[in-house]
Scaffold this active site. Sequence first.
Site, mmCIF file in Angstrom:
data_model
loop_
_atom_site.group_PDB
_atom_site.id
_atom_site.type_symbol
_atom_site.label_atom_id
_atom_site.label_comp_id
_atom_site.label_asym_id
_atom_site.label_seq_id
_atom_site.Cartn_x
_atom_site.Cartn_y
_atom_site.Cartn_z
ATOM 1 N N LYS A 97 0.811 -1.221 0.000
ATOM 2 C CA LYS A 97 0.000 0.000 0.000
ATOM 3 C C LYS A 97 0.845 1.273 0.000
ATOM 4 C CE LYS A 97 -0.725 0.705 4.962
ATOM 5 N NZ LYS A 97 -0.015 1.983 5.021
ATOM 6 N N THR A 98 1.983 1.251 0.708
ATOM 7 C CA THR A 98 2.828 2.447 0.761
ATOM 8 C C THR A 98 3.358 2.777 -0.627
ATOM 9 O OG1 THR A 98 3.474 1.891 3.026
ATOM 10 C CG2 THR A 98 4.832 3.510 1.860
ATOM 11 N N ASP A 283 -3.639 7.996 4.239
ATOM 12 C CA ASP A 283 -3.147 6.658 4.564
ATOM 13 C C ASP A 283 -3.786 6.170 5.869
ATOM 14 O OD1 ASP A 283 -1.671 4.351 4.385
ATOM 15 O OD2 ASP A 283 0.187 5.230 5.143
ATOM 16 N N GLU A 284 -3.854 4.853 6.053
ATOM 17 C CA GLU A 284 -4.375 4.230 7.287
ATOM 18 C C GLU A 284 -5.738 4.822 7.675
ATOM 19 O OE1 GLU A 284 -2.981 1.679 8.329
ATOM 20 O OE2 GLU A 284 -0.798 1.795 8.185
ATOM 21 N N GLN A 314 -7.399 -4.414 9.763
ATOM 22 C CA GLN A 314 -6.274 -4.052 10.629
ATOM 23 C C GLN A 314 -6.603 -2.854 11.523
ATOM 24 O OE1 GLN A 314 -2.127 -4.634 8.986
ATOM 25 N NE2 GLN A 314 -3.227 -4.540 7.040
ATOM 26 N N ARG A 653 2.016 -10.756 10.417
ATOM 27 C CA ARG A 653 3.382 -10.250 10.616
ATOM 28 C C ARG A 653 4.407 -11.287 10.167
ATOM 29 N NH1 ARG A 653 2.225 -5.959 9.774
ATOM 30 N NH2 ARG A 653 0.173 -6.853 9.444
#
Length: 757
Positions: A97-98, A283-284, A314, A653
């Site tokens: 995504k980044t 973002d987020e 998330q 993770r």
Amino acid sequence: MCGGILPPGFLYIGGFLPPGNASMILGDFLPPGKSLYMKVCLPPDKLFFYLVLVLIFCYNEYRVVMMDLTGLNDMQKEAVEWEGGPLLVLAGAGSGKTRVLTTKVAYLVNDLGVDPYNVLAITFTNKAAKEMKERVKVMLGPDAYKIQISTFHSFGLLLIRENYEKLGFDKNFTILDSEDSLTIIKKILKDMNLDPKVYNPRGIRNKISGAKNELMDSKYYSRFANTEYEEIVLSVFERYERRLKKNNSLDFDDLLLMPIKLFKENKDILEKYQERFKYILVDEYQDTNEAQYRLIRMLGGKYRNVCVVGDLDQSIYGFRGANYRNILNFEKDYPDAKVIPLEENYRSTGNILNVANDIIKNNKNRKDKNLWTKNGDGPKIRYHRAFDEKDEANFVMNEIKKLIISGVNREDIAVLYRTNAQSRNMEEALLKENIPYKVVGSFYFYNRKEIKDLISYLKLIYNSNDDVSLMRIINVPKRQIGPKTIENLSSKAIDRGLSLYEAIDSGKELGFKNIIEEIKEESENLSLTELVDLVLDRSGMKKELENTKTLEAEVRLENLEEFKSITKNFEENNGVVSLEEFLLEISLVSDIEEHKNSTDVVTLMTIHSAKGLEFDHIFLIGLEEGLFPHNNSMESPDEIEEERRLCYVAVTRAKKSLTLVNAKKRMLYGNTNSNLPSRFVSEISVEYLEKDEVRDKVFDKTSMIDEDAEYSVGDKVVHDVYGQGIVVSIGTVLTIAFSHQYGVKKIMKGHKSIKKV
């Protein structure tokens, strides 16, 4: 641009090309901001030939190099190339995504000709904002500096600085950090003659902060002040607002609240910023609170070029005020929104993703998404059910040893858990095997302030001449014993050749000494665990934390309760109730200095701290009902869903291997419970799991205590180590006089190491 009435035989080409205007001649070749002016004197039959030459010249000198998007997958590329209108990018864990967000920012400017001044990119942390700026700078060069890339709070500060007068502030306004705010609240409580032990300043500050993040000022908050405590909070809130206004100051929460107030009260200013920030990227988005959500809605209200990136699965910060419904409702806010899911994962193996998908699909409040990868299936996920918390820690420690022996770097291994208190057993297991580790997002268990304070109380009770321990706790909790008092006490002790404790004979410090003396007297017939309870109550440590009403205080209380697991284990394993031996025992496992500066270490952390990180090998421990999902979430379906999202974050993770562990019995906070496996384990298809055989230990340590054993003063007993003795007093513990070699010992009543003769 071709302009005016051309005289015969002349062609004018030139002018300034505004950004984004591709309709003008040469617009495909001249980048924004370039200008070209020519006067060509030609016979009419040569015009076409020379025009071609001009176009070739322009192409070679001024052409825009289109961005190379071949490294993106189809969905990532579609998200980047979406030109206008609302866009929701549902970016699964590890889906890049980044990269998509930064590439999209650069694409707007480079390929679509958007003026960088018109782009706003918002993220949550300074670290993330800095990383985004650096990536965009690589793609765009100097144009990147014109783009507003910042955190929500930095952006809010920009708006306030540019419009301070409209908000009623002077130009030299100041921003208070959280400690500054706390100082003001403490002063207000003092002015109101309110006891800070009852009305904890941190708890009140957090209440005010939470209200502001829900867009409430004190006037609005008054509607909800229905209890005596809330009425006090309201009174402090009102005085706090007046104090900030008088001081020409804002606090951290005002950086979000004031821009919304500015836009509500000044439509022209809102329109000015809507014109400036025509393209907004966030973002987020799943972590936005009410104030952040409202700010974006207002700014994007005109052009609606709002691109948000996030993953509902998330969303794990509900306790901080984050509202997962913001991302869930994006399509209601923008009915014409384009929704693009990013489901290809570049981080994990197929089996890890299968487990993550199995768990998260049980949440009802979510968008359908199914992670997949080209990385291959990888090994199955190992599931181990240990006997108890010690067995759990030893199993994980042994598996870590195997990985290290096989050549895995320690820094590629992490142990994740739900609560801070769970780190203790893992720390002890790793320390005993000399495996270096670090605790992220918290202190080492024995190095946490509250634990060191408690141990200092125990040390002072055992040895009243321990000046170091006394200095640490004489004002813990706050007793208004300041540095000057301690300095005078130190001088008195030196002059008289006494310890600090012996030198105390007056003032507030005498009240502290009396507390220690009372605890000493009452502890004669108490177990170590009962002594810890007595210290926590009489010292005021427990009450202070309970009154604080903050998440940090809850964690500290959990850690103090977990300390009772240490004393309980010591009592049950050894039978002997000796403060001296106990303090010696914990000193052997509390020295972690040698590992502090090492980088190649195993990582221990809570799952919340692990968000955004990744490790080759993950051990997820404590997967039991009541622990994970946590007891506090059991009454609320929404909170159970947040716990499940937390589990999803933990699983994703892992890159190469994932091990799930729980225990049949667990001592936590001093109590032993038999726990069912977490529901999250049962939600995983058996085809993805490799289950270990569950083998009971040869003995159950709890059987070391016979609860029904009865004794009388004068009873003769035999101890496994100390031999024959006589019971001289009875309480929770037995005081037994042994031979001259061993003297008087305190033994847990009913411990299997003693038998009546």
